[in-house]
Write an enzyme that holds these catalytic residues in place. Structure first.
Site, PDB file in Angstrom:
ATOM      1  N   TRP A   1      35.006   2.664  52.926  1.00  0.00           N
ATOM      2  CA  TRP A   1      34.552   3.263  51.663  1.00  0.00           C
ATOM      3  C   TRP A   1      33.189   3.838  51.983  1.00  0.00           C
ATOM      4  O   TRP A   1      32.231   3.112  52.248  1.00  0.00           O
ATOM      5  CB  TRP A   1      34.451   2.210  50.564  1.00  0.00           C
ATOM      6  CG  TRP A   1      34.110   2.807  49.227  1.00  0.00           C
ATOM      7  CD1 TRP A   1      34.977   3.401  48.352  1.00  0.00           C
ATOM      8  CD2 TRP A   1      32.820   2.875  48.614  1.00  0.00           C
ATOM      9  NE1 TRP A   1      34.298   3.836  47.246  1.00  0.00           N
ATOM     10  CE2 TRP A   1      32.971   3.533  47.372  1.00  0.00           C
ATOM     11  CE3 TRP A   1      31.549   2.461  48.989  1.00  0.00           C
ATOM     12  CZ2 TRP A   1      31.910   3.768  46.507  1.00  0.00           C
ATOM     13  CZ3 TRP A   1      30.479   2.703  48.131  1.00  0.00           C
ATOM     14  CH2 TRP A   1      30.665   3.346  46.907  1.00  0.00           C
TER      15      TRP A   1
ATOM     16  N   ARG B   1      39.500  -2.549  49.726  1.00  0.00           N
ATOM     17  CA  ARG B   1      38.051  -2.477  49.937  1.00  0.00           C
ATOM     18  C   ARG B   1      37.575  -1.059  50.226  1.00  0.00           C
ATOM     19  O   ARG B   1      36.381  -0.822  50.378  1.00  0.00           O
ATOM     20  CB  ARG B   1      37.648  -3.391  51.089  1.00  0.00           C
ATOM     21  CG  ARG B   1      38.064  -4.830  50.888  1.00  0.00           C
ATOM     22  CD  ARG B   1      37.702  -5.659  52.088  1.00  0.00           C
ATOM     23  NE  ARG B   1      36.291  -5.924  52.114  1.00  0.00           N
ATOM     24  CZ  ARG B   1      35.712  -6.972  51.537  1.00  0.00           C
ATOM     25  NH1 ARG B   1      36.452  -7.858  50.925  1.00  0.00           N
ATOM     26  NH2 ARG B   1      34.424  -7.144  51.583  1.00  0.00           N
TER      27      ARG B   1
ATOM     28  N   LYS C   1      38.294  -1.566  45.456  1.00  0.00           N
ATOM     29  CA  LYS C   1      38.551  -2.721  44.600  1.00  0.00           C
ATOM     30  C   LYS C   1      37.396  -3.720  44.631  1.00  0.00           C
ATOM     31  O   LYS C   1      37.114  -4.380  43.647  1.00  0.00           O
ATOM     32  CB  LYS C   1      39.846  -3.387  45.089  1.00  0.00           C
ATOM     33  CG  LYS C   1      40.323  -4.539  44.232  1.00  0.00           C
ATOM     34  CD  LYS C   1      40.909  -4.041  42.947  1.00  0.00           C
ATOM     35  CE  LYS C   1      41.321  -5.153  42.011  1.00  0.00           C
ATOM     36  NZ  LYS C   1      41.379  -4.684  40.617  1.00  0.00           N
TER      37      LYS C   1
ATOM     38  N   GLU D   1      38.830   6.390  35.265  1.00  0.00           N
ATOM     39  CA  GLU D   1      38.911   6.019  36.686  1.00  0.00           C
ATOM     40  C   GLU D   1      40.253   6.364  37.320  1.00  0.00           C
ATOM     41  O   GLU D   1      40.303   6.605  38.523  1.00  0.00           O
ATOM     42  CB  GLU D   1      38.529   4.558  36.931  1.00  0.00           C
ATOM     43  CG  GLU D   1      39.540   3.510  36.544  1.00  0.00           C
ATOM     44  CD  GLU D   1      39.094   2.092  36.938  1.00  0.00           C
ATOM     45  OE1 GLU D   1      39.437   1.157  36.203  1.00  0.00           O
ATOM     46  OE2 GLU D   1      38.429   1.924  37.974  1.00  0.00           O
TER      47      GLU D   1
ATOM     48  N   HIS E   1      25.162   9.473  15.129  1.00  0.00           N
ATOM     49  CA  HIS E   1      23.815   9.585  15.684  1.00  0.00           C
ATOM     50  C   HIS E   1      23.770  10.478  16.923  1.00  0.00           C
ATOM     51  O   HIS E   1      22.830  10.409  17.693  1.00  0.00           O
ATOM     52  CB  HIS E   1      23.257   8.197  16.000  1.00  0.00           C
ATOM     53  CG  HIS E   1      23.156   7.339  14.784  1.00  0.00           C
ATOM     54  ND1 HIS E   1      22.200   7.540  13.810  1.00  0.00           N
ATOM     55  CD2 HIS E   1      23.931   6.323  14.342  1.00  0.00           C
ATOM     56  CE1 HIS E   1      22.374   6.660  12.837  1.00  0.00           C
ATOM     57  NE2 HIS E   1      23.429   5.916  13.133  1.00  0.00           N
TER      58      HIS E   1
ATOM     59  N   GLU F   1      36.039  -0.182  27.579  1.00  0.00           N
ATOM     60  CA  GLU F   1      37.011  -0.463  28.642  1.00  0.00           C
ATOM     61  C   GLU F   1      38.127   0.596  28.650  1.00  0.00           C
ATOM     62  O   GLU F   1      38.585   1.029  29.722  1.00  0.00           O
ATOM     63  CB  GLU F   1      37.591  -1.876  28.446  1.00  0.00           C
ATOM     64  CG  GLU F   1      38.785  -2.242  29.321  1.00  0.00           C
ATOM     65  CD  GLU F   1      38.505  -2.258  30.828  1.00  0.00           C
ATOM     66  OE1 GLU F   1      37.363  -2.002  31.241  1.00  0.00           O
ATOM     67  OE2 GLU F   1      39.460  -2.493  31.576  1.00  0.00           O
TER      68      GLU F   1
ATOM     69  N   CYS G   1      34.293  -1.604  52.373  1.00  0.00           N
ATOM     70  CA  CYS G   1      34.943  -1.463  53.674  1.00  0.00           C
ATOM     71  C   CYS G   1      35.579  -2.803  54.042  1.00  0.00           C
ATOM     72  O   CYS G   1      35.129  -3.857  53.620  1.00  0.00           O
ATOM     73  CB  CYS G   1      34.020  -1.061  54.810  1.00  0.00           C
ATOM     74  SG  CYS G   1      33.068   0.422  54.479  1.00  0.00           S
TER      75      CYS G   1
ATOM     76  N   LYS H   1      38.957   2.863  31.882  1.00  0.00           N
ATOM     77  CA  LYS H   1      40.305   2.851  32.472  1.00  0.00           C
ATOM     78  C   LYS H   1      40.837   4.268  32.590  1.00  0.00           C
ATOM     79  O   LYS H   1      41.365   4.663  33.634  1.00  0.00           O
ATOM     80  CB  LYS H   1      41.210   2.001  31.568  1.00  0.00           C
ATOM     81  CG  LYS H   1      42.237   1.176  32.200  1.00  0.00           C
ATOM     82  CD  LYS H   1      41.835  -0.165  32.738  1.00  0.00           C
ATOM     83  CE  LYS H   1      40.737  -0.139  33.731  1.00  0.00           C
ATOM     84  NZ  LYS H   1      40.152  -1.441  34.007  1.00  0.00           N
TER      85      LYS H   1
ATOM     86  N   ASN I   1      30.880  -3.673  57.667  1.00  0.00           N
ATOM     87  CA  ASN I   1      30.973  -3.601  56.210  1.00  0.00           C
ATOM     88  C   ASN I   1      29.585  -3.928  55.671  1.00  0.00           C
ATOM     89  O   ASN I   1      29.019  -4.952  56.033  1.00  0.00           O
ATOM     90  CB  ASN I   1      32.000  -4.631  55.710  1.00  0.00           C
ATOM     91  CG  ASN I   1      31.902  -4.882  54.222  1.00  0.00           C
ATOM     92  OD1 ASN I   1      31.576  -3.978  53.469  1.00  0.00           O
ATOM     93  ND2 ASN I   1      32.172  -6.102  53.795  1.00  0.00           N
ATOM     94  N   GLY I   2      29.024  -3.044  54.827  1.00  0.00           N
ATOM     95  CA  GLY I   2      27.696  -3.291  54.285  1.00  0.00           C
ATOM     96  C   GLY I   2      26.800  -2.087  54.492  1.00  0.00           C
ATOM     97  O   GLY I   2      27.291  -0.971  54.724  1.00  0.00           O
TER      98      GLY I   2
HETATM   99  O1  M6R Z   1      35.463  -7.753  41.378  1.00  0.00           O
HETATM  100  P1  M6R Z   1      34.669  -7.517  40.133  1.00  0.00           P
HETATM  101  O2  M6R Z   1      35.360  -7.981  38.906  1.00  0.00           O
HETATM  102  O3  M6R Z   1      33.270  -8.093  40.229  1.00  0.00           O
HETATM  103  O4  M6R Z   1      34.520  -5.948  40.038  1.00  0.00           O
HETATM  104  C1  M6R Z   1      33.742  -5.352  39.042  1.00  0.00           C
HETATM  105  C2  M6R Z   1      34.054  -3.884  38.907  1.00  0.00           C
HETATM  106  O5  M6R Z   1      33.829  -3.225  40.132  1.00  0.00           O
HETATM  107  C3  M6R Z   1      35.496  -3.622  38.464  1.00  0.00           C
HETATM  108  O6  M6R Z   1      35.800  -4.280  37.279  1.00  0.00           O
HETATM  109  C4  M6R Z   1      35.729  -2.111  38.290  1.00  0.00           C
HETATM  110  O7  M6R Z   1      34.970  -1.635  37.223  1.00  0.00           O
HETATM  111  C5  M6R Z   1      37.221  -1.816  38.089  1.00  0.00           C
HETATM  112  N1  M6R Z   1      37.629  -0.745  38.952  1.00  0.00           N
HETATM  113  C6  M6R Z   1      37.550  -1.360  36.723  1.00  0.00           C
HETATM  114  O8  M6R Z   1      38.910  -1.122  36.559  1.00  0.00           O
END
Ligand code: M6R
Length: 606
Positions: free
Chosen positions: A74, A27, A601, A486, A502, A479, A2, A483, A98-99
């Site tokens: 969020w 956020r 983010k 998400e 396995h 990764e 947030c 990607k 926020n929190g």
């Molecule tokens: O700000 P940070 O790098 O600590 O964030 C970590 C993850 O939340 C971030 O990398 C997340 O997995 C991304 N959305 C991936 O694309």
């Protein structure tokens, strides 16, 4: 997560609050709202969904108050509906938060028993009723807030305004970042300096436990014990960081295309390009003597750290312990004396990573953080900061931050190896040269994206996609899957190629695309065997490799050709195609690429 903002000004603030919230949408973007004081009374507008819905609401029903607070959400407690959107209010108090208030159930039970009526499913509403309860006892707003703060458990950044008090806002920080900005006869509050950038570049970051009494004429800051404290005013560079999409359709596309430049900047920070040597900052620890490196991070940053483990163990011969921060923080992992702990984070605010950092610091580790935001909590609590020079990353899917994190980790591996004597000067020169080549090779992959558009149509029909990689390419497979899932919402998993037999091989049939990240390195032939196992079961293979297609000996749906680089630098190069696959698939499927559903983010809750 947030984002919260607040403004005390001499003109209507609602539009500026929305403007500041726009820069905090990273956020969270489930719902948004603002509240201002209208002739001494609190009034608010809220809307479900993106900020533009709130703008429409404000257009239809404007707010005129000169003091106000705003929030972009969020959702943690309660669905992302208008009813649960902030600001939350009583007749006396308006709150943005926020929190997470961890003891909200106990507070709610106690306050309900005293006649307070709760209207939402949120934890935040407990703060509203708690402060109102103290006001009802006859306390003034400052004393009432102080009494309420003492009863809150959990993490919070709060902005609070009070009916009948046109020149007052109270801010409080515990576990969630908060910045105060100073203008001429105006003061501002924001979750970060970027939110406030158009208004001011003079910023104070509240410390852990601080709370502040804000008036147009100035701000008084108190620590957790209630003592008046001075916190430095700094000049923020955030205004220089305000960004737009340029000629790109999405921030993610722009950020993918920026990689040659930002990787080059980041490498230049750690390399002496002229002499072809590492020029690494002093971490305040003798790298020759470190017995172990501990790495922790979340999401994409964790996968960067996992690549770092392969690099450091192979080239510097130092054991690396790595774990996802949300696991590490509660695992009570033993730490060795004299160890170096490295935390990787784009935002520098990820709650689990920060908690892990504190655990390692308390355990006597030397703390180095690889962060993109230098003013962040993780950076400020580290002994040494290794910045990534990616610039602001707006797209929720991390791209350029990942490649810059890899750049810093590659240089760290060389620095440790050189100090330990496992990397000779000749080898150092070879590895540095390999890194210097990266921006040019990356650039050559960004000229034509037609093959990704074609592949996107094919992948968009898949229900599940597997990514395979071996050795240092295994984190790239992880990764790639993250990607894709998400931003396209297609189910995808990354596996170590040798692990397929396995269990996961049971998933393979002619409807499952299998994307193989396989540079022509010393493990290529091993991966080819795994590809043949997939092909034998009807799996549809997409190969990402610098090797010629014939070398894999099986039918391919597509072959994404990567330019030949040094094996050491391959993770940086192979990051580009996995990002482009996800991006074009999401664009073809019409999802919200920059703000995918359910994500944010900056993840400031655990
Ligand atoms: O700000 P940070 O790098 O600590 O964030 C970590 C993850 O939340 C971030 O990398 C997340 O997995 C991304 N959305 C991936 O694309």
């Amino acid at each position: 997560m947030c984002g919260i903002v607040g403004i005390l000004a001499n003109k209507p603030v609602a539009i500026d609050l929305v403007d500041a919230l726009r820069r905090l949408e990273y956020r969270g973007y489930d719902s948004a709202g603002v509240a201002t004081l209208e002739n001494g009374h609190l009034d608010r507008r809220r809307a479900e969904g993106k900020l533009r819905n709130l703008e429409t609401r404000l257009h239809e029903q404007p707010l005129q108050g000169h003091v106000g607070i705003g929030h972009t959400r969020w959702a943690t407690h309660g669905r992302p509906t208008e009813r649960n959107a902030h600001p939350h209010m009583s007749a006396k108090v308006g709150v943005v938060h926020n929190g997470i208030i961890e003891n909200y159930r106990e507070l709610k039970a106690e306050l309900s028993s005293r006649g307070h009526v709760f209207e939402t499913d949120t934890d935040t509403e407990a703060v509203v009723h708690l402060v109102t309860d103290e006001l009802d006892k006859g306390l003034e707003p400052i004393a009432a807030t102080k009494a309420a703060l003492a009863k809150l458990q959990g993490a919070f950044a709060l902005g609070i305004i009070f009916a009948g008090h046109d020149d007052l806002m109270i801010a409080a920080r515990k576990g969630s970042p908060l910045a105060i900005g100073y203008g001429t006869g105006e003061v501002y509050l924001g979750s970060d300096a970027i939110a406030l950038a158009p208004f001011t570049d003079t910023i104070t970051y509240l410390d852990e436990g601080d709370w502040a009494v804000m008036r147009r004429s100035g701000v008084e800051i108190y620590d957790e014990a209630g003592s008046r404290v001075d916190r430095p005013k700094i000049k923020s560079v955030a205004s220089a960081l305000l960004v737009d999409k340029g000629n790109h359709r999405h921030f993610m596309a722009k950020e993918i295309h920026e990689q040659p430049e930002v990787v080059s900047h980041t490498l230049a920070n750690y390399l002496d390009m002229g002499s072809g040597t590492i020029a690494f900052p002093d971490l305040g620890i003798d790298l020759a003597k470190i017995p172990r490196v501990t790495i922790s991070a979340c999401g994409t940053a964790y996968y960067a750290g996992l690549v770092g483990k392969y690099w450091i163990e192979r080239y510097a011969r130092v054991p690396v312990e790595i774990d996802i921060a949300s696991e590490f923080r509660y695992r009570e992992a033993p730490l060795v004396d004299g160890g170096l702990a490295v935390f990787v984070s784009q935002s520098g605010e990820t709650a689990d990573t920060l908690a892990t950092l504190r655990y390692c610091k308390a355990g006597g580790q030397r703390i180095a953080s690889i962060v993109n935001v230098r003013t962040s909590s993780i950076a400020r609590e580290s002994h040494a900061v290794l910045p990534t020079l990616a610039g602001p990353e707006i797209g929720v899917a991390s791209t350029k931050a990942f490649s810059c994190q890899l750049s810093a980790l590659a240089c760290l591996a060389i620095a440790i190896g050189r100090a330990k004597g496992t990397i000779t000067p000749a080898k150092e020169a070879e590895l540095v040269k390999a890194l210097i080549e990266v921006p040019r090779l990356m650039s050559s992959m960004l000229h034509s994206e037609q093959q990704y558009e074609d592949l996107a149509q094919y992948l968009s029909k898949a229900r599940d996609v597997l990514f395979l990689g071996r050795g240092i390419n295994y984190p790239l497979a992880l990764e790639g899957a993250l990607k894709l899932k998400e931003i396209s919402y297609i189910h995808a998993e990354g596996y170590a190629a040798g692990e397929l037999k396995h269990g996961p091989i049971a998933l393979i049939d002619e409807n499952v695309p299998v994307i193989v990240v396989a540079p022509d390195d010393d493990l290529f032939e091993k991966t080819v065997s795994n590809m043949q196992e997939v092909a034998a079961r009807g799996g549809q293979i997409i190969l990402i490799s610098d090797a010629p297609a014939e070398k894999c000996g099986c039918k391919l749906v597509a072959h994404i050709k990567v330019p030949k680089g040094h094996d050491f630098a391959n993770p940086l190069l192979y990051a580009v195609p996995i990002q482009l696959i996800a991006y074009h698939t999401a664009v073809f499927m019409g999802t919200d690429v920059d703000q995918p559903r359910n994500l944010a983010k900056s993840v400031t809750v655990e």
